[in-house]
Design a protein around this motif. Structure first.
Motif, PDB file in Angstrom:
ATOM      1  N   PRO A   1       6.309  70.424  70.288  1.00  8.42           N
ATOM      2  CA  PRO A   1       6.667  71.040  71.732  1.00  8.42           C
ATOM      3  C   PRO A   1       6.430  70.316  72.934  1.00  8.42           C
ATOM      4  N   ASN A   2       5.514  69.318  72.840  1.00  5.88           N
ATOM      5  CA  ASN A   2       5.178  68.546  73.977  1.00  5.88           C
ATOM      6  C   ASN A   2       6.063  67.378  74.693  1.00  5.88           C
TER       7      ASN A   2
ATOM      8  N   SER B   1       1.253  75.361  72.753  1.00  8.68           N
ATOM      9  CA  SER B   1       2.190  76.544  73.072  1.00  8.68           C
ATOM     10  C   SER B   1       3.595  75.896  73.311  1.00  8.68           C
ATOM     11  N   GLY B   2       4.388  76.845  73.185  1.00  9.25           N
ATOM     12  CA  GLY B   2       6.129  76.256  73.417  1.00  9.25           C
ATOM     13  C   GLY B   2       6.625  76.063  72.005  1.00  9.25           C
ATOM     14  N   THR B   3       5.641  76.255  70.920  1.00 10.84           N
ATOM     15  CA  THR B   3       6.248  76.168  69.606  1.00 10.84           C
ATOM     16  C   THR B   3       7.183  77.083  69.116  1.00 10.84           C
TER      17      THR B   3
ATOM     18  N   GLY C   1       8.998  67.388  76.500  1.00  9.53           N
ATOM     19  CA  GLY C   1       9.517  68.438  77.396  1.00  9.53           C
ATOM     20  C   GLY C   1      11.035  68.498  77.247  1.00  9.53           C
TER      21      GLY C   1
ATOM     22  N   GLN D   1       9.623  78.692  71.012  1.00  7.43           N
ATOM     23  CA  GLN D   1      10.754  78.660  71.562  1.00  7.43           C
ATOM     24  C   GLN D   1      11.520  77.201  71.143  1.00  7.43           C
TER      25      GLN D   1
END
Length: 306
Positions: free
Chosen positions: A166-167, A194-196, A169, A198
């Protein structure tokens, strides 16, 4: 050579290291070795693990190798590293990150990618044969995550795994850039970040609908989640791919034979050009702009093909 073959068959680490070094650096000896082992190769499943740099591939492989061993397989790892420009050797960062699996008896080796297409395939194919002869299955290939090598590895692999995290961007952009056609399994790694969700949904929406119907999974090395499921998915897929491996190998051997023939011809032509009078004559004309490069090329080719 006989001693080396005996030790190789027993899976002795020193013999494997020696044989792979030979494959990478000594064409003459390497040919002798491969003639001896060729008949007993082509049996292992090759798993290619690729994806953008920073996706956490090395740590993931480290954990997955342990899980695959528990499932009764005998994995080995070849990490295709960016070449160190100073020495021409491989940068060994990957091996440092994989100490856990090395300690448990898994064979791990870094191969320099040397920046040339085809060169990767050649030393990889033959290093894989050495490991097959020594009894490893599956053989995991980790790529540096740089364009051309990824595609080359997907041509060699029976199962291709694409790792994202997820990093990165611009993950969705990365996903669109050619990685969508090659994966059998897509992993959203570092799924503790976080963002996993999505990213997972985006991968599923973008890739999951394709005809190939790849598996899409989440893993986290930090939390040790999803690794067992990933290893089980790999093991099931290995059993499936074993059935279609013969067909795929027929195509691969054709590709390899063409590569070898073209390479031999290229070497011969290089030698001929060095001593060819017609070549030096037209080169001088080209350098003084008395002829254009295309005309010069055609005339030299004609004279060589007489």
């Amino acid at each position: 050579m006989l001693d080396l073959l005996v030790d190789l068959k027993k899976g002795k680490r020193g013999a494997i290291a020696k044989a792979i070094t030979m494959v990478e650096n000594d064409q003459k000896e390497s040919k002798k070795l491969l003639k001896k082992i060729f008949k007993n190769t082509g049996t292992s499943i090759i798993i290619g693990i690729t994806g953008p740099a920073g996706a956490g591939k090395s740590s993931l492989i480290n954990k997955t190798v342990g899980a695959l061993k528990k499932l009764g397989t005998k994995p080995a790892v070849l990490a295709v590293d960016p070449t160190s420009h100073v020495t021409g050797g491989a940068i060994l960062g990957d091996r440092v990150r994989m100490t856990e699996s090395t300690d448990s008896g898994t064979y791990i080796r870094s191969i320099a990618s040397r920046g040339a297409t085809g060169a990767v395939s050649r030393s990889l194919r033959n290093s894989i044969r050495v490991l097959e002869y020594a009894g490893f299955d599956p053989i995991i290939i980790e790529s540096v995550g740089a364009g051309q090598t990824e595609v080359e590895i997907s041509n060699i692999a029976d199962i291709t795994v694409v790792v994202f995290n997820p990093n990165t961007g611009d993950s969705i952009q990365t996903i669109k850039a050619g990685l969508t056609e090659i994966g059998d399994i897509y992993l959203v790694n570092k799924s503790d970040l976080s963002g996993t969700n999505q990213l997972f949904d985006a991968v599923r929406d973008f890739i999951g609908d394709s005809d190939r119907n790849p598996s899409i999974l989440k893993t986290s090395v930090k939390k040790n989640t999803g690794i067992t499921e990933f290893a089980k998915t790999l093991k099931n897929m290995m059993a499936l791919k074993k059935k279609s491996k013969k067909e795929k190998d027929i195509e691969r051997l054709e590709e390899e034979l063409k590569d070898i023939v073209l390479n031999n011809i290229r070497e011969k032509i290089d030698d001929m050009l060095d001593s060819d009078k017609t070549f030096s004559k037209y080169l001088k004309k080209l350098q003084s702009k008395d002829i254009d490069p295309f005309d010069a090329g055609d005339k030299i080719t004609k004279s060589m093909l007489k």
